[in-house]
Design a protein around this motif. Structure first.
Motif, PDB file in Angstrom:
ATOM      1  N   GLN A   1     -10.199 -27.991 141.278  1.00 23.09           N
ATOM      2  CA  GLN A   1     -11.273 -27.294 141.984  1.00 23.09           C
ATOM      3  C   GLN A   1     -11.190 -25.785 141.773  1.00 23.09           C
ATOM      4  O   GLN A   1     -12.195 -25.117 141.548  1.00 23.09           O
ATOM      5  CB  GLN A   1     -11.217 -27.623 143.474  1.00 23.09           C
ATOM      6  CG  GLN A   1     -11.720 -29.014 143.821  1.00 23.09           C
ATOM      7  CD  GLN A   1     -11.597 -29.281 145.309  1.00 23.09           C
ATOM      8  OE1 GLN A   1     -10.519 -29.139 145.884  1.00 23.09           O
ATOM      9  NE2 GLN A   1     -12.680 -29.665 145.929  1.00 23.09           N
ATOM     10  N   GLN A   2      -9.976 -25.266 141.841  1.00 20.98           N
ATOM     11  CA  GLN A   2      -9.772 -23.829 141.668  1.00 20.98           C
ATOM     12  C   GLN A   2     -10.142 -23.403 140.251  1.00 20.98           C
ATOM     13  O   GLN A   2     -10.762 -22.351 140.042  1.00 20.98           O
ATOM     14  CB  GLN A   2      -8.308 -23.482 141.965  1.00 20.98           C
ATOM     15  CG  GLN A   2      -7.994 -22.001 141.933  1.00 20.98           C
ATOM     16  CD  GLN A   2      -6.560 -21.708 142.343  1.00 20.98           C
ATOM     17  OE1 GLN A   2      -5.894 -22.544 142.964  1.00 20.98           O
ATOM     18  NE2 GLN A   2      -6.076 -20.531 142.007  1.00 20.98           N
ATOM     19  N   LEU A   3      -9.794 -24.223 139.266  1.00 18.75           N
ATOM     20  CA  LEU A   3     -10.092 -23.896 137.873  1.00 18.75           C
ATOM     21  C   LEU A   3     -11.595 -23.952 137.596  1.00 18.75           C
ATOM     22  O   LEU A   3     -12.143 -23.094 136.905  1.00 18.75           O
ATOM     23  CB  LEU A   3      -9.348 -24.855 136.943  1.00 18.75           C
ATOM     24  CG  LEU A   3      -7.824 -24.775 136.967  1.00 18.75           C
ATOM     25  CD1 LEU A   3      -7.230 -25.807 136.024  1.00 18.75           C
ATOM     26  CD2 LEU A   3      -7.342 -23.371 136.605  1.00 18.75           C
TER      27      LEU A   3
ATOM     28  N   PHE B   1     -14.100 -21.012 136.352  1.00 18.14           N
ATOM     29  CA  PHE B   1     -14.958 -21.234 135.190  1.00 18.14           C
ATOM     30  C   PHE B   1     -16.423 -20.962 135.515  1.00 18.14           C
ATOM     31  O   PHE B   1     -17.093 -20.175 134.827  1.00 18.14           O
ATOM     32  CB  PHE B   1     -14.757 -22.677 134.710  1.00 18.14           C
ATOM     33  CG  PHE B   1     -15.883 -23.246 133.894  1.00 18.14           C
ATOM     34  CD1 PHE B   1     -16.354 -22.594 132.763  1.00 18.14           C
ATOM     35  CD2 PHE B   1     -16.463 -24.455 134.250  1.00 18.14           C
ATOM     36  CE1 PHE B   1     -17.389 -23.134 131.992  1.00 18.14           C
ATOM     37  CE2 PHE B   1     -17.497 -25.008 133.499  1.00 18.14           C
ATOM     38  CZ  PHE B   1     -17.967 -24.338 132.374  1.00 18.14           C
ATOM     39  N   LYS B   2     -16.935 -21.556 136.590  1.00 12.43           N
ATOM     40  CA  LYS B   2     -18.365 -21.473 136.881  1.00 12.43           C
ATOM     41  C   LYS B   2     -18.773 -20.182 137.579  1.00 12.43           C
ATOM     42  O   LYS B   2     -19.825 -19.619 137.277  1.00 12.43           O
ATOM     43  CB  LYS B   2     -18.784 -22.673 137.736  1.00 12.43           C
ATOM     44  CG  LYS B   2     -18.654 -24.004 137.019  1.00 12.43           C
ATOM     45  CD  LYS B   2     -19.021 -25.182 137.909  1.00 12.43           C
ATOM     46  CE  LYS B   2     -20.472 -25.217 138.287  1.00 12.43           C
ATOM     47  NZ  LYS B   2     -20.835 -26.441 139.029  1.00 12.43           N
ATOM     48  N   GLU B   3     -17.963 -19.727 138.512  1.00 12.68           N
ATOM     49  CA  GLU B   3     -18.377 -18.589 139.338  1.00 12.68           C
ATOM     50  C   GLU B   3     -17.818 -17.255 138.861  1.00 12.68           C
ATOM     51  O   GLU B   3     -18.370 -16.207 139.189  1.00 12.68           O
ATOM     52  CB  GLU B   3     -17.967 -18.826 140.803  1.00 12.68           C
ATOM     53  CG  GLU B   3     -18.429 -20.159 141.366  1.00 12.68           C
ATOM     54  CD  GLU B   3     -19.922 -20.427 141.173  1.00 12.68           C
ATOM     55  OE1 GLU B   3     -20.705 -19.456 141.157  1.00 12.68           O
ATOM     56  OE2 GLU B   3     -20.305 -21.602 141.035  1.00 12.68           O
ATOM     57  N   ARG B   4     -16.729 -17.265 138.072  1.00 13.50           N
ATOM     58  CA  ARG B   4     -16.194 -16.004 137.544  1.00 13.50           C
ATOM     59  C   ARG B   4     -16.348 -15.914 136.025  1.00 13.50           C
ATOM     60  O   ARG B   4     -15.893 -14.948 135.417  1.00 13.50           O
ATOM     61  CB  ARG B   4     -14.724 -15.843 137.958  1.00 13.50           C
ATOM     62  CG  ARG B   4     -14.541 -15.747 139.465  1.00 13.50           C
ATOM     63  CD  ARG B   4     -13.306 -14.950 139.836  1.00 13.50           C
ATOM     64  NE  ARG B   4     -12.072 -15.560 139.345  1.00 13.50           N
ATOM     65  CZ  ARG B   4     -11.420 -16.541 139.956  1.00 13.50           C
ATOM     66  NH1 ARG B   4     -11.884 -17.040 141.091  1.00 13.50           N
ATOM     67  NH2 ARG B   4     -10.297 -17.030 139.461  1.00 13.50           N
TER      68      ARG B   4
ATOM     69  N   SER C   1     -27.817 -16.318 137.353  1.00 11.04           N
ATOM     70  CA  SER C   1     -26.656 -15.743 138.031  1.00 11.04           C
ATOM     71  C   SER C   1     -25.410 -15.755 137.154  1.00 11.04           C
ATOM     72  O   SER C   1     -24.676 -14.766 137.081  1.00 11.04           O
ATOM     73  CB  SER C   1     -26.389 -16.523 139.328  1.00 11.04           C
ATOM     74  OG  SER C   1     -25.199 -16.098 139.938  1.00 11.04           O
ATOM     75  N   ARG C   2     -25.179 -16.882 136.451  1.00  2.51           N
ATOM     76  CA  ARG C   2     -23.958 -17.033 135.655  1.00  2.51           C
ATOM     77  C   ARG C   2     -24.102 -16.480 134.238  1.00  2.51           C
ATOM     78  O   ARG C   2     -23.134 -16.018 133.646  1.00  2.51           O
ATOM     79  CB  ARG C   2     -23.567 -18.506 135.577  1.00  2.51           C
ATOM     80  CG  ARG C   2     -23.165 -19.101 136.914  1.00  2.51           C
ATOM     81  CD  ARG C   2     -22.889 -20.580 136.775  1.00  2.51           C
ATOM     82  NE  ARG C   2     -22.476 -21.150 138.049  1.00  2.51           N
ATOM     83  CZ  ARG C   2     -22.917 -22.309 138.533  1.00  2.51           C
ATOM     84  NH1 ARG C   2     -23.782 -23.033 137.813  1.00  2.51           N
ATOM     85  NH2 ARG C   2     -22.507 -22.758 139.705  1.00  2.51           N
TER      86      ARG C   2
END
Length: 225
Positions: free
Chosen positions: A54-56, A60-63, A111-112
């Protein structure tokens, strides 16, 4: 640019060798679809959506740390995936199979600045090619209307949110495997299958990076219309 492991903060790579070796790699054949309408929609997922993945995926998606995905795919055990691919899709043939990423919502893409499913599709293309499959990534689908953020919706709202939300850019012939980053209730994948088949393609299954098991029960009952 300097990088650090997203799990242990060790300098070097977006995920270090030690943390990558400890990822909960758990590939299985999974299903989406309504039991009363015929055979289940079969696919492959590599992980259950839990920590530390989940953290990875958040990184990936949000940062925008897209380099994480090829690093994660680099840790995949080919033999286990070969057996699952044959179970889900049949024996590989000389016929080329199209890998079609599920499109992001317009707001998410703006956004991304990138499509997570497209990045994952590139990882699966390399993986399946190593197994002898003839595959090619095709940006076939686009959003035909605005959709809300799925993470904020109930199961029923997810189905309503996705219905008739995708169209194909052009007609397509041959077999298609849909690609997404995370599968939850299956609403997005099933809408993508409808759009592909309306364009003439035959969807033989799907591949995702991870699956949210807590919401799988929602796929076995048809939502109210």
């Amino acid at each position: 640019m300097p990088a650090k492991c997203q799990l242990c903060q060790k300098p070097g790579w977006s995920i270090c060798q030690t943390c990558r070796a400890g990822l909960p790699f758990d590939p299985v054949v999974t299903t989406r679809g309504f039991t009363e309408t015929g055979p289940a929609f079969r696919g492959i997922r590599l992980f259950e959506y839990q920590e530390p993945l989940q953290q990875l995926i958040h990184a990936f998606k949000e940062r925008g740390i897209t380099e994480l995905i090829p690093r994660i795919f680099g840790a995949v055990q080919l033999q286990s995936i070969a057996e699952l691919a044959e179970s889900a899709f049949g024996q590989p043939t000389a016929t080329e199979i199209l890998l079609v990423p599920v499109p992001s919502s317009t707001a998410s893409y703006r956004s991304r600045g990138f499509s997570p499913a497209m990045v994952v599709a590139t990882g699966y293309r390399r993986l399946l090619a190593q197994l002898g499959w003839r595959v090619r990534v095709v940006r076939l689908l686009r959003r035909s209307r605005l959709v809300r953020d799925q993470s904020l919706l109930t199961t029923q709202e997810r189905w309503q949110n996705q219905t008739q939300s995708m169209v194909a850019r052009h007609q397509v012939n041959g077999s298609v495997i849909l690609i997404d980053d995370i599968s939850t209730t299956g609403a997005t994948l099933l809408e993508a299958r409808r759009a592909v088949e309306d364009s003439g393609g035959k969807v033989i299954g799907f591949c995702t990076l991870a699956e949210t098991l807590l919401k799988r029960s929602a796929i076995y009952s048809k939502p109210d219309t």
